[in-house]
Design an enzyme around this catalytic site. Structure first.
Site, mmCIF file in Angstrom:
data_model
loop_
_atom_site.group_PDB
_atom_site.id
_atom_site.type_symbol
_atom_site.label_atom_id
_atom_site.label_comp_id
_atom_site.label_asym_id
_atom_site.label_seq_id
_atom_site.Cartn_x
_atom_site.Cartn_y
_atom_site.Cartn_z
ATOM 1 N N ARG A 1 -19.463 0.584 -5.453
ATOM 2 C CA ARG A 1 -18.530 1.487 -5.954
ATOM 3 C C ARG A 1 -18.996 1.858 -7.542
ATOM 4 O O ARG A 1 -19.993 1.440 -7.940
ATOM 5 C CB ARG A 1 -17.201 0.883 -6.131
ATOM 6 C CG ARG A 1 -16.471 0.686 -4.724
ATOM 7 C CD ARG A 1 -15.650 1.640 -4.354
ATOM 8 N NE ARG A 1 -14.722 1.973 -5.434
ATOM 9 C CZ ARG A 1 -13.543 1.348 -5.775
ATOM 10 N NH1 ARG A 1 -13.179 0.385 -4.856
ATOM 11 N NH2 ARG A 1 -12.798 1.576 -6.739
ATOM 12 N N TYR B 1 -14.655 -5.027 2.683
ATOM 13 C CA TYR B 1 -13.608 -4.802 3.693
ATOM 14 C C TYR B 1 -13.756 -5.928 4.775
ATOM 15 O O TYR B 1 -14.764 -5.965 5.542
ATOM 16 C CB TYR B 1 -13.760 -3.667 4.267
ATOM 17 C CG TYR B 1 -12.991 -2.505 3.852
ATOM 18 C CD1 TYR B 1 -11.721 -2.255 3.476
ATOM 19 C CD2 TYR B 1 -13.945 -1.500 3.385
ATOM 20 C CE1 TYR B 1 -11.403 -1.120 2.784
ATOM 21 C CE2 TYR B 1 -13.501 -0.011 2.705
ATOM 22 C CZ TYR B 1 -12.098 -0.137 2.384
ATOM 23 O OH TYR B 1 -11.536 1.057 1.999
ATOM 24 N N PRO C 1 -9.261 1.662 7.605
ATOM 25 C CA PRO C 1 -10.065 2.097 6.296
ATOM 26 C C PRO C 1 -11.573 2.469 6.643
ATOM 27 O O PRO C 1 -12.243 2.785 5.702
ATOM 28 C CB PRO C 1 -9.734 1.483 5.020
ATOM 29 C CG PRO C 1 -9.473 -0.057 5.805
ATOM 30 C CD PRO C 1 -9.024 0.246 7.144
ATOM 31 N N ASP D 1 -10.924 4.911 -1.843
ATOM 32 C CA ASP D 1 -12.030 5.134 -2.513
ATOM 33 C C ASP D 1 -13.202 6.205 -1.923
ATOM 34 O O ASP D 1 -13.763 6.818 -2.890
ATOM 35 C CB ASP D 1 -12.550 3.954 -3.025
ATOM 36 C CG ASP D 1 -13.424 3.187 -1.831
ATOM 37 O OD1 ASP D 1 -13.069 3.787 -0.640
ATOM 38 O OD2 ASP D 1 -13.667 2.064 -1.906
HETATM 39 P P1 FAD Z 1 0.303 7.515 -0.441
HETATM 40 O O1 FAD Z 1 -0.952 7.558 -1.128
HETATM 41 O O2 FAD Z 1 0.818 6.557 0.101
HETATM 42 O O3 FAD Z 1 1.338 8.273 -1.415
HETATM 43 C C1 FAD Z 1 2.577 8.473 -1.031
HETATM 44 C C2 FAD Z 1 3.346 8.550 -2.389
HETATM 45 O O4 FAD Z 1 4.747 8.905 -2.167
HETATM 46 C C3 FAD Z 1 3.245 7.320 -3.246
HETATM 47 O O5 FAD Z 1 3.004 7.679 -4.612
HETATM 48 C C4 FAD Z 1 4.754 6.629 -3.227
HETATM 49 O O6 FAD Z 1 5.031 6.162 -4.395
HETATM 50 C C5 FAD Z 1 5.512 7.770 -2.874
HETATM 51 N N1 FAD Z 1 6.696 7.629 -2.126
HETATM 52 C C6 FAD Z 1 6.970 6.802 -1.129
HETATM 53 N N2 FAD Z 1 8.105 6.821 -0.626
HETATM 54 C C7 FAD Z 1 8.751 7.776 -1.546
HETATM 55 C C8 FAD Z 1 9.986 8.231 -1.572
HETATM 56 N N3 FAD Z 1 11.058 7.758 -0.717
HETATM 57 N N4 FAD Z 1 10.519 8.848 -2.580
HETATM 58 C C9 FAD Z 1 9.926 9.543 -3.359
HETATM 59 N N5 FAD Z 1 8.425 9.074 -3.384
HETATM 60 C C10 FAD Z 1 7.890 8.294 -2.452
HETATM 61 N N6 FAD Z 1 -7.744 4.244 2.465
HETATM 62 C C11 FAD Z 1 -9.108 4.380 2.286
HETATM 63 O O7 FAD Z 1 -9.682 5.292 2.725
HETATM 64 N N7 FAD Z 1 -9.521 3.231 1.748
HETATM 65 C C12 FAD Z 1 -9.118 1.959 1.388
HETATM 66 O O8 FAD Z 1 -9.415 1.058 0.913
HETATM 67 C C13 FAD Z 1 -7.670 1.982 1.594
HETATM 68 N N8 FAD Z 1 -6.856 1.226 0.896
HETATM 69 C C14 FAD Z 1 -5.395 1.076 1.044
HETATM 70 C C15 FAD Z 1 -4.670 0.200 0.455
HETATM 71 C C16 FAD Z 1 -3.269 -0.080 0.645
HETATM 72 C C17 FAD Z 1 -2.556 -0.991 0.192
HETATM 73 C C18 FAD Z 1 -2.708 1.239 1.180
HETATM 74 C C19 FAD Z 1 -1.293 1.184 1.188
HETATM 75 C C20 FAD Z 1 -3.340 2.363 1.660
HETATM 76 C C21 FAD Z 1 -4.847 2.312 1.481
HETATM 77 N N9 FAD Z 1 -5.592 3.118 2.184
HETATM 78 C C22 FAD Z 1 -6.941 3.231 1.914
HETATM 79 C C23 FAD Z 1 -5.124 4.619 2.582
HETATM 80 C C24 FAD Z 1 -4.864 5.813 1.604
HETATM 81 O O9 FAD Z 1 -4.637 4.958 0.218
HETATM 82 C C25 FAD Z 1 -3.974 6.524 2.235
HETATM 83 O O10 FAD Z 1 -4.354 7.209 3.414
HETATM 84 C C26 FAD Z 1 -3.685 7.728 1.105
HETATM 85 O O11 FAD Z 1 -3.482 7.254 0.041
HETATM 86 C C27 FAD Z 1 -2.643 8.630 1.726
HETATM 87 O O12 FAD Z 1 -2.327 9.562 1.025
HETATM 88 P P2 FAD Z 1 -0.809 9.942 1.017
HETATM 89 O O13 FAD Z 1 -0.739 11.006 -0.159
HETATM 90 O O14 FAD Z 1 -0.450 10.693 2.420
HETATM 91 O O15 FAD Z 1 0.215 8.683 0.834
#
Ligand code: FAD
Length: 678
Positions: A284, A292, A367, A50
Site C-alpha cells: 500500500r 487479508y 474483498p 483500498d
Molecule cells: P459504505 O462505504 O458502507 O458507505 C455507506 C455510508 O452510509 C456510510 O458512510 C454510512 O455511515 C452511511 N449510512 C449507513 N446507514 C445509514 C443511515 N441509516 N442513514 C444515513 N447514513 C447511513 N472493500 C475492499 O475492496 N477492500 C477492503 O479491504 C474492504 N474492507 C472493508 C472493511 C469493512 C469493515 C467494511 C464494512 C467494508 C470493507 N470493504 C472493503 C468494502 C467496501 O468498503 C465497500 O464495498 C464500499 O465502501 C461500498 O461503498 P458504499 O458507498 O456502497 O457503502
C-alpha cells in the site's frame, strides 16, 4: 409544538460512502438540487477499501481527479503466486501482471478509502454548493406510488433527524483490547464499528435520538438513492431483500508497516501454505502493507470462533504461520478489521424508478479482488447521469429502467466470480494430480488471470436496451420484463452497425487511443475528451477528408446535422451547440492536409463571444513528441470511410452507423430524448 420544517429537493442521497459520493459528484456536474446525508459525524480516515481498478481511474479522470489518486497511491504491477513445494515449504511459483497490459491507460492502484472520499468531497465542492450533511439520519420514508410517473411530483417524503455529535460518533470496539492490541501496546484504529460482525446501530440511534427529541425536518424528494451500505436502512424501508447466502468465512484485515525477510512484500501476493491457510498481501501507500486472512467461522472442535479473539495479533499469527519460514512482524499498525462475507445481491435495485439502491446496499461479497468500492462507485456512475438527465428534462424516464437491467447483472456476475475465486483462494493446494480435494495451482493461476479482466471493470458489457442499440435479447429487469420501454415491440428497435467499428463494442466503454487536436497539434488520449458533464456525444470518424467522395459524404453529414428540424438540433437548441449532444470529429487525413476552418461549422461552431471552437476536431496522425496513436486501426474503423459512433454521458457506446445514417441515429435518440418543438 410547531410542525417540523418541510423542504423540497430534486435528489436525496442517503449515505456518503463511495457510492453516495459518486452520485453526488454527478449531481454537482449536472446542476441538480441535491442533499446528501450520512449518519456518521465524520468521513472514513483510514483503512477499509483500498483497491482502485483501471476503469474506476478512467471514471475519476472524467471528473478530473484521477491524477490525485494516481500520484498518492501505490501502483500494483505484478502478482506473485506462492505455493508449497514437495516438502511443503512455500516458494514463488509464478508471476503475472496485475493489470492485463493494454486494456487501459491506467493500472490498478491502492489507496485507502478515506483519501478517495476526500477527492470526491473536494470535487463536489468545486462544482456546486452540495455538502455532505453529517450526523443526519433518515427515520421515516413514505412513498406515494400514484405520483411515480408524474415528472414534476415529489413522491418521496423522508423525515430526517439531526443527531448530536456524540450520537454521530461511532463507538470504537475495544471490547477485546487484551487480544486486539497491536504489538507496540497501543490500540490501533479498528473498523469494527462498520463491520457486519458488529450489530448495526441505525435503529438504536433512531430510538435514542427520538427519546432525546433531537430536531427533525421533512424533506420531499423527486428521487432518492439509498447508498447506505450493507445494512441499508433504505432497502429495509422499501421492503427489498438480499438474495444469496452468508459464507462461512470471516476476513481479517491488517494494515501494517511490515518488518520481514519475505522477498515479495512489495508485490501483490497470493500465498497458499500447505496446511495453514492462505494470505493475500497488498502493498500500500506510505510503506503500509495490507494482509487479508480468511478465517473460518468455526474452530476445529466445531464451536464458533469467538469474536473477541479476532484482532491484530490473531491475524498476524495466522500470517506468520502461512508465511513460515519467512519472518513477519510490525511495530506500527494503522488499522485492522474483521468482517463476515455474505455473497448476496438485492432482489430489486429500484422502487418505481424513484427510490434507488446502490453499492453495498445491493451487493456484498469478499474483498479479494478489490471490487467492493469499485463496483459500488460504478453503480452510481451508471445511475447519476440518468437521474440528472431526467430531472433536467433531457431524457424521458424510460432510461431509468436500464439502471437495474445493467447493474444487477454486473452484481450477479460479481457474486458468481467471488464464489469461484473464494473456493480457489481458501482451498488447500493439491499435493499432486491425484489429490482431488486439493486446489490445482494451475487452475488458481488461470482463474486469477481471467479474474483480472473481470476485476478491471473494463469487461463490463451492457445488454441491449433503449440506450444500447445492439442485437441480442433486450436486457431483463429484476421483474422479468424487458428493460426497453416504451417500445417493447421489436419493430421499433434500433440496432447499430457493429461491423463498422470492430473494436468499439456497443455496450462497452469507449476505448482510448491518442489523437491530435487539428488546431494546435496537441496529443490527447481520446477518453480525456469525454468529460463527465452529462452530455451525449456523436463521434464522427470522418475518414480520409482528402478523398473528394469522402469529403462529400462528410459535408452532407454536416448539412444533415445542421437542419434545425433534426432532433439533434432541437436537443441542442435550448442551450447552444454541443450543450446536450456534443459532436467530436476524428479524421484520418494527414493533419497538415486539412484546414480546420474549411470544415462545416457544425463541427467547430462559432460563438460571438469566443470565436471558433478549436477543441472539437481531431486527427489520427503522428505527434511531434508522443508517437502515433493509430486510432483508426485500434478502433477497427475503415480509415477511408469512417463511421458515426454515439456515446452515452458515461462513455459507454450506444450506437454505430454510416455517415449517411443520420435518420437512423435520430430514430435512436428519438426513443428517449426529449425535444422542444421544431
Ligand atoms: P459504505 O462505504 O458502507 O458507505 C455507506 C455510508 O452510509 C456510510 O458512510 C454510512 O455511515 C452511511 N449510512 C449507513 N446507514 C445509514 C443511515 N441509516 N442513514 C444515513 N447514513 C447511513 N472493500 C475492499 O475492496 N477492500 C477492503 O479491504 C474492504 N474492507 C472493508 C472493511 C469493512 C469493515 C467494511 C464494512 C467494508 C470493507 N470493504 C472493503 C468494502 C467496501 O468498503 C465497500 O464495498 C464500499 O465502501 C461500498 O461503498 P458504499 O458507498 O456502497 O457503502
Amino acid at each position: 409544538m410547531a410542525p417540523p420544517p418541510t423542504s423540497e429537493v430534486d435528489c436525496l442521497i442517503v449515505g456518503a460512502g463511495p457510492a453516495g459520493l459518486m452520485a453526488a459528484t454527478w449531481m454537482s456536474r449536472c446542476g441538480i438540487k441535491t442533499r446528501i446525508v450520512d449518519k456518521r459525524g465524520t468521513k472514513v480516515f483510514n483503512g477499509q477499501a483500498d483497491g482502485l481498478q483501471c476503469r474506476t481511474l478512467e471514471i475519476f479522470d472524467s471528473f478530473d481527479f484521477a491524477h490525485r489518486a494516481w500520484r498518492e497511491s501505490n501502483h500494483m504491477l505484478e502478482i506473485c503466486l506462492w505455493n508449497p513445494n514437495d516438502q511443503g515449504v512455500i516458494r514463488r511459483s509464478d508471476r503475472i501482471p496485475d493489470t492485463i497490459p493494454g486494456i487501459s491507460r491506467f493500472q490498478q492502484v491502492v489507496l485507502h478509502q478515506g483519501r478517495i472520499e476526500r477527492f470526491f468531497l473536494d470535487s463536489i465542492k468545486e462544482h456546486s454548493n452540495i455538502q455532505v450533511e453529517r450526523g443526519v439520519l433518515p427515520e421515516r420514508l413514505e412513498f406515494d406510488a400514484s405520483k411515480a410517473e408524474d415528472e414534476d411530483a415529489y413522491p418521496i417524503t423522508v423525515t430526517l433527524r439531526h443527531l448530536t455529535d456524540e450520537e454521530a460518533t461511532p463507538h470504537q470496539d475495544l471490547s477485546s483490547t487484551a487480544t486486539n492490541q497491536a504489538l507496540n501496546g497501543s490500540a490501533p484504529q479498528n473498523g469494527m464499528f462498520r463491520s457486519n460482525l458488529a450489530a448495526d446501530d441505525t435503529d438504536d440511534l433512531i430510538r435514542k435520538a427520538r427519546a432525546e427529541a433531537g430536531s427533525t425536518e421533512i424533506v420531499k424528494a423527486k428521487y432518492m438513492i439509498g447508498c447506505d451500505g450493507a445494512h441499508s436502512w433504505t432497502r429495509r424501508q422499501i421492503g427489498f431483500k438480499m438474495e444469496g447466502e452468508q459464507t462461512d468465512y470471516i476476513w481479517g484485515v491488517l494494515d501494517i508497516i511490515p518488518i520481514t525477510n519475505f522477498p515479495d512484500i512489495r508485490m501483490r501476493c497470493a500465498i497458499h501454505s500447505a496446511n495453514s491457510g492462505s494470505v493475500m498481501v497488498i502493498p500500500r501507500e506510505n510503506k503500509l502493507v495490507r494482509l487479508y486472512i480468511q478465517i473460518t467461522t468455526t474452530e476445529k472442535d466445531g464451536n464458533p470462533v469467538e469474536r473477541a479473539k479476532i484482532g491484530p495479533q490473531m491475524i498476524l499469527k495466522s500470517a506468520q504461520k502461512i508465511m513460515h519460514p519467512y519472518h513477519l512482524t510490525y511495530e506500527y499498525c494503522d488499522w485492522w478489521t474483521a468482517y463476515q462475507i455474505g455473497q448476496r445481491v438485492g432482489s430489486n435495485f429500484s422502487l418505481h424508478e424513484r427510490v434507488f439502491l446502490a453499492g453495498d446496499a445491493v451487493h456484498t461479497h469478499s474483498p479479494k479482488a478489490g471490487q467492493g468500492m469499485n463496483v459500488s462507485m460504478q453503480d452510481t456512475f451508471n445511475l447519476g447521469w440518468k437521474i440528472a438527465s431526467v430531472l433536467n428534462k433531457i431524457c424521458t424516464r424510460s432510461i431509468l429502467q436500464t439502471y437495474q437491467s445493467e447493474r444487477r447483472r454486473i452484481a450477479q456476475d460479481l457474486i458468481a466470480f467471488d464464489h469461484r475465486f473464494s473456493r480457489l483462494f481458501s482451498g488447500r493446494p493439491a499435493k499432486d494430480i491425484m489429490d482431488e480435494e486439493g486446489i490445482s495451482m494451475e487452475e488458481f493461476k488461470s482463474a486469477f488471470e481471467k479474474g483480472n479482466m473481470f476485476a478491471s471493470g473494463i469487461a463490463v458489457d451492457y445488454g441491449a436496451s433503449v440506450i444500447v442499440a445492439k442485437a441480442g435479447d433486450l436486457a431483463e429487469q429484476g421483474d422479468g420484463t424487458a428493460a426497453e420501454s416504451p417500445g417493447r415491440d421489436d419493430k421499433n428497435r434500433v440496432v447499430g452497425k457493429q461491423d463498422l467499428a470492430g473494436d468499439i463494442k456497443i455496450g462497452m466503454r469507449m476505448p482510448s487511443f491518442q489523437v491530435l487536436n487539428q488546431a494546435d497539434a496537441r496529443p490527447s488520449q481520446f477518453q480525456e475528451l469525454l468529460k463527465s458533464n452529462g452530455r451525449w456525444r456523436v463521434v464522427v470518424f470522418a475518414g480520409d477528408l482528402r478523398d473528394p467522395e469522402q469529403w462529400a459524404r462528410f459535408t452532407s453529414l454536416g448539412e444533415a446535422l445542421a437542419q434545425p428540424s433534426t432532433l439533434f438540433s432541437r436537443c441542442n437548441a435550448r442551450a447552444g451547440p454541443n450543450s446536450v449532444i456534443e459532436v467530436l470529429t476524428i479524421h484520418s487525413a494527414p493533419r497538415t492536409a486539412i484546414e480546420l476552418l474549411d470544415l462545416p461549422e457544425i463541427f467547430h461552431p462559432f460563438s460571438e463571444r469566443e470565436g471558433w471552437d478549436y477543441w472539437k476536431v481531431f486527427v489520427d496522425d503522428v505527434s511531434y513528441h508522443e508517437g502515433h496513436g493509430h486510432a483508426y486501426q485500434n478502433y477497427g474503423v475503415d480509415p477511408t470511410r469512417g463511421c458515426l459512433v454515439v456515446l452515452r454521458p458515461d462513455q459507454y457506446v450506444s450506437w454505430i452507423g454510416e455517415l449517411e445514417d443520420v435518420g437512423e441515429m435520430e430514430r435512436f435518440f428519438g426513443r428517449f430524448m426529449r425535444v422542444s418543438a421544431a
